[in-house]
Write an enzyme that holds these catalytic residues in place. Structure first.
Site, PDB file in Angstrom:
ATOM      1  CG  HIS A   1      -5.580  -2.428  -0.034  1.00 14.26           C
ATOM      2  ND1 HIS A   1      -4.915  -1.835  -1.088  1.00 14.26           N
ATOM      3  CD2 HIS A   1      -4.978  -1.957   1.091  1.00 14.26           C
ATOM      4  CE1 HIS A   1      -3.964  -1.043  -0.622  1.00 14.26           C
ATOM      5  NE2 HIS A   1      -3.975  -1.103   0.687  1.00 14.26           N
TER       6      HIS A   1
ATOM      7  CG  ASP B   1      -6.797  -2.333  -4.052  1.00 18.18           C
ATOM      8  OD1 ASP B   1      -7.530  -2.015  -3.096  1.00 18.18           O
ATOM      9  OD2 ASP B   1      -5.567  -2.138  -4.056  1.00 18.18           O
TER      10      ASP B   1
ATOM     11  CB  SER C   1      -0.962  -0.038   1.190  1.00 20.50           C
ATOM     12  OG  SER C   1      -1.958   0.953   1.072  1.00 20.50           O
TER      13      SER C   1
END
Length: 785
Positions: A754, A720, A647
């Site tokens: 994610h 995601d 991330s």
């Protein structure tokens, strides 16, 4: 290509059973333990779902998309550790359990062919039964935690308040084949780039059909049901502390194509105990013009005062919800008592943003938390909502200062169903992480609000982490503790306050005892400008630098923002915790001969408005300092270093490869690399792209793809849902690298969001990462793990 699988020793780590999830009952006499698989099969994630209004909904139930496969539920007595499995149908998929206030029964959902059913287990016998003829929908209610919940116990523990599925078959509209058209004129919507939003009129109809529920009161034994209101879009229905009223939160049309469901048109209503409307407390339009890092206008955080009979309190913005607008006070706290016929009274005006409050046992008394955005500061007030002039500051500190954190108020549910701060008189209980230069030492304190004095009741032993989960006896003489150390996996113990004696409740085994030889060292050094850096260094089992030489290094990091160097330099690595090897964590790579610097601090320090002006320089300086320190210690080969992150850590990784020559390779998972695609801010950035285009350009590694010469492994979930990290971010960076002659590999994981969950996915990720590091960091190139 088919999914890859790492070597058997690494695959066994992926499949090691996780520690059960623990849900203590009020009063502490029992625990509900939810057992689950580390990683579900990909078939679970591949189930058909609909992406609507910021949610992912499985229409077969209908319910929120399931991402975890459970293995069972058990009930444990804290008096002796007796753990009894709850008999359930084979393969039952169990939701989060919720305890009755008296601690005698526990309700939970079970997914079935006919929808989501509700079961109740008796704590004394561990026998469970379904609530007859009841199915629910958790589309808006979600888990039964906080102020939401598809299932809630009444305050008196006798009945359940549920959001039931309406009668009749579910009929969804057939999406027409037509152009998608949107128009905007004059509205300013400086919001995050949300995913999974409504896009068509058919989406609106499908969302309404799937999220509609009927609020009702149900007898958990007989299933006798009383409907409390018409079918609608309810997120919660909560009874007042005296049981005479209900507080209902519901959505209304019009919906929005610009924001998720929680900012749709919405209404907060007070009903009587039978569901008749008493008063509309808030009737709010779509909140699609909320200022950046701001709050919606109108009443928010509307809730019962837990220690009063039936009084509502809430806060509302005085500054238009805009944190940049000049204002003497940003929020106002309001109050409305029974019978809810008069006008709300102004309790007090709050200088900065009110984040909420904790209810104390005395009626009307709360701990109110205020956030100064400009100073990054938190102030906690002891406040009597009936007499606000007597309020006083209890805690006042930087939100970045982990060492000075006094802890968080411990909450408990009383037998009367009130959720209050645990305490006696003016003395309350606080528990915290106990951050220090020697690592975290979680604690339990008794703090007197009147005198400001604090007494430490429990603190982690040297070399261990002991986190207090709650009290186990009415006299508060014992606490339930989750204990772990570098050599001991997490387990539950009951500790006696004052004597230090403890008795074990569980004996959950070490998931990988063959790996206890992994060396773990806290490393601390200077960034070069007086800012202290730290990280946890892991070395392969049995490695001796004197005889085995220098190792290739993997630096794993996630950058954080700080207002000053003093707090940025505080130790944040998990020194005394058990080293649980996980497929998606970095420590596993020591098993292939790499040194791993995990949680390597990469602080970005400065004025909150402009700190990203030097983002690249600061992370580059920190990365160089980490490598230099380990090189000078004779532990690593500085010519064989890789950097990795997930991330925002992936964003950091790509920037380091674009702007430095420190690394031979990188791994970037689920990142954002072109900041023009997140134009209204990212992480803590407060400016828009149009206010600071040169900064957005400077921190976008996509812009510098022609300079990235180190090989980069890009991994991304194909679905995601995280705001800003669209899958196209990795796809476009890969194309840019390919077009400029760079070396890169792109892995797109089907059905993953994610974070990666399915067993097949995490196995493949681990195999790819190990292969990549061996390929580029080994003295001799290799292509297989």
């Amino acid at each position: 290509m088919p999914y890859l699988t790492p070597d058997p020793d690494l695959a066994a780590i992926v499949d090691a059973p996780p520690t059960p999830l623990v849900y203590p009952a009020p009063g502490g006499r029992h625990l509900a333990l939810l057992h689950y698989e580390s990683h579900p099969p990909i078939e679970l994630l591949a189930r058909h779902y609909l992406a609507l209004a910021g949610l992912r909904i499985d229409p077969a139930y209908p319910a929120r998309r399931r991402l975890r496969r459970t293995l069972g539920l058990s009930v444990m007595r804290t008096a002796d550790g007796d753990d009894r499995p709850v008999p359930l149908p084979p393969g039952a998929q169990v939701g989060q359990p919720t305890w009755s206030p008296d601690g005698r029964r526990c309700a939970f959902t079970v997914d079935g062919q006919d929808g989501v059913g509700v079961w109740v287990v008796d704590a004394g016998s561990a026998q469970a039964h379904p609530v007859p003829a009841l199915t629910v929908r958790d589309v808006l209610g979600g888990d039964p935690s906080g102020d939401g919940g598809t299932i809630r116990w009444s305050r008196d523990s006798r009945t359940l308040l549920v959001l039931a599925a309406p009668p009749g078959p579910l009929t969804l509209p057939v999406p027409p084949i037509e152009p998608r058209v949107e128009e905007v004129a004059g509205k300013r919507s400086l919001l995050a780039t949300f995913q999974d939003l409504l896009a068509t009129a058919a989406d609106e109809d499908a969302f309404e059909a799937l999220a509609t529920t009927v609020p009702c009161r149900v007898d958990p034994v007989t299933g006798e049901r009383t409907d409390l209101g018409p079918a609608g879009l309810y997120s919660s229905v909560i009874d007042s502390p005296d049981g005479r009223y209900l507080l209902a939160h519901r959505l209304l049309r019009p919906f929005s194509f610009r924001v998720p469901w929680f900012w749709f048109s919405r209404r907060t209503e007070v009903w009587d105990a039978d569901g008749a409307l008493v008063r509309v407390v808030a009737d709010l339009p779509v909140s699609d013009e909320v200022p950046r890092q701001g709050v919606p206008m109108g009443p928010r955080q509307v809730a019962w005062e837990e220690a009063s009979q039936a009084t509502l309190s809430w806060t509302q913005a005085l500054d238009g919800g805009d944190p940049v607008r000049k204002a003497d006070h940003r929020d106002r706290v309001m109050r409305l008592p029974t019978p809810f016929t008069g006008e709300p009274t102004v309790v007090l005006d709050v200088r900065h943003r009110c984040l909420g409050w904790y209810d104390l046992a005395a009626p009307g008394q709360v701990l109110l938390v205020e956030h100064d955005r400009d100073r990054r500061w938190l102030t906690t007030w002891w406040c009597d909502l009936a007499d606000p002039q007597t309020r006083r500051v209890v805690f006042d500190l930087s939100m970045d200062d982990a060492y000075a954190d006094p802890g968080t108020a411990m909450l408990e549910v009383t037998p009367a169903g009130k959720r209050l701060v645990a305490g006696e008189g003016t003395a309350i209980y606080l528990r915290g992480d106990g951050a220090s230069p020697d690592g975290d030492r979680p604690f339990l304190d008794q703090f007197d609000l009147a005198t400001g004095s604090s007494t430490r009741l429990h603190e982690s032993q040297d070399g261990a982490v002991e986190y207090v989960l709650g009290f186990t006896s009415p006299d508060r003489g014992e606490v339930l503790v989750r204990r772990e150390s570098p050599a001991e996996p997490p387990n539950l113990v009951v500790a006696e306050l004052g004597t230090g004696t403890a008795r074990a409740l569980t004996a959950w085994p070490d998931p990988h005892p063959q790996l206890t030889g992994i060396a773990k060292h806290l490393v601390v050094h200077d960034r070069g400008d007086g800012v202290q850096l730290s990280g946890m260094l892991y070395l392969p089992p049995g490695h001796d630098p004197a005889t085995h030489g220098r190792l290739p290094l993997l630096v794993w990091a996630y950058p954080y923002d700080f207002g000053g160097g003093d707090t940025a330099g505080q130790i944040r690595a998990a020194r005394n915790q058990f080293t649980r090897l996980a497929a998606l964590g970095p420590v596993v790579f020591v098993l292939r001969g790499f040194a791993v610097l995990a949680d390597a601090t990469m602080p970005v320090i400065g004025d909150p408005e402009t700190m990203n002006d030097t983002y690249v320089e600061q992370i580059s300086q920190a990365a160089a300092a980490h490598i230099r320190a380990l090189d000078e210690a004779g532990l690593i080969d500085p010519a064989r270093v890789a950097v990795a992150g997930h991330s925002y850590g992936a964003f950091m990784t790509a920037n380091l490869l674009a702007h430095t020559d420190l690394f031979r390779a990188g791994i970037a998972r689920s990142g954002a690399y072109n900041r023009s695609l997140t134009p209204f801010g990212f992480q803590t950035e407060r400016r828009s792209y149009w206010e600071a285009p040169e900064i957005y350009d400077r921190v976008s590694p996509f812009r510098y793809a022609d300079r990235m010469t180190a090989p980069l492994l890009l991994i991304h979930g194909a679905l995601d849902a995280n705001s800003g990290t669209f899958p196209v971010q990795s796809e476009r960076l890969f194309q840019a690298l390919r077009g400029n002659g760079g070396t890169a590999r792109l892995v797109m994981l089907p059905h993953e969001s994610h974070g990666y969950l399915a067993r097949e996915s995490v196995m493949h990720v681990l195999a790819e990462e190990v292969s990549w590091l061996i390929r580029w960091l080994s003295p001799e190139p290799a292509d297989q793990c």
